[in-house]
Design an enzyme around this catalytic site. Structure first.
Site: not given
Length: 275
Positions: A128, A148
């Site tokens: 990210e 995640e």
């Protein structure tokens, strides 16, 4: 230093910014190089690291002397493994800085260009961070993933939103819903990696691109970046093209707006003043 130094000369002067525990900061001319520096945990980040990095990026954003930045990771294994889950599991303070993961993923008003020099694993929040940059240079050993969901989380620091804005929807969902790992070569094929280089060469390649950017007017670069991102928010192409965004207007009113054509006519290198 004025606007004259460009290319190799712009990266000639180097100064280390001290006082950081979780990153190293070196300013080379107009370029800030931020190295995530927790190699013992593959540069995974926790709350204190986010807070420190937020200050680093605040300084960069406010500085008239710094025109672009490169972010990379310490060591030869990882760019960043993302969230420090062991720290979180140990009950230590959790949460992001107000500007997001690494103090950068939620920084939507930064018009200066960012380059990610991905020198290894970029997982979860690490990926990210890279996605929040404008250009991604990846070493051949780089690996990208948004894993995640495998630990009961989502890629909420921009992964689930930025990736489908960069690559085709089905390809993005294929990564988001499986958490699978993607090589540097596949990342370039998918379209989120700009260039793949040999192992150990990511930072050097990022500096090479930085030199090209420094040859351009800093105000024109910021106007271009702001117009690009804000234009995507407009309902259609015509609406975007009819808008004069603030950085574009500032560029049109600048001294450098005159200097560029003048230097071209006089067959010399422009002396950018950032004014």
């Amino acid at each position: 230093m004025g606007g004259a130094p460009c290319g190799k000369h712009a990266l000639a002067r180097e100064s280390a910014v001290s006082g950081h525990k979780y990153c190293t900061v070196v300013d080379e001319g107009r370029v800030r190089i931020v190295t995530l520096n927790r190699p013992d945990v593959m540069n995974a980040l926790h709350s204190d690291a986010h807070d420190e990095l937020e200050t680093v990026w605040d300084e960069f954003q406010a500085s008239d002397d710094l025109w672009l930045a490169i972010v990379t990771g310490a060591g030869d294994r990882a760019f960043s493994a993302g969230n420090d889950l062991k720290s979180q599991a140990a009950g230590k303070r959790t949460g992001l800085a107000s500007a997001g993961f690494a103090g950068i993923t939620h920084r939507f008003d930064l018009d200066k260009p960012l380059i990610a020099a991905v020198n290894g694993i970029a997982m979860g929040g690490g990926f990210e961070i890279a996605l929040s940059c404008d250009i991604i240079i990846a070493a051949e050993n780089a690996v990208f993933a948004l894993p995640e969901p495998r630990v009961g989380l989502i890629a909420g620091a921009g992964g689930v939103h930025r990736l489908p804005r960069i690559i085709p929807q089905k390809q993005a969902l294929g990564m988001i819903l499986t958490g699978r790992r993607v090589s540097a070569a596949e990342g370039k094929e998918l379209g989120f990696v700009n260039e793949v280089v040999e192992v150990g060469q990511a930072l050097s390649a990022a500096k090479r691109l930085a030199e090209l950017i420094l040859e351009c007017s800093p105000k024109a670069i910021r106007a271009s970046k702001q117009s690009y991102y804000r234009g995507l928010e407009e309902p259609n192409l015509e609406s975007a093209m009819r808008k004069i965004f603030p950085a574009h207007q500032e560029n049109k009113e600048s001294l450098d707006y005159i200097e560029g054509p003048k230097a071209f006519a006089e067959k010399r290198r422009p002396n950018w003043q950032n004014k």
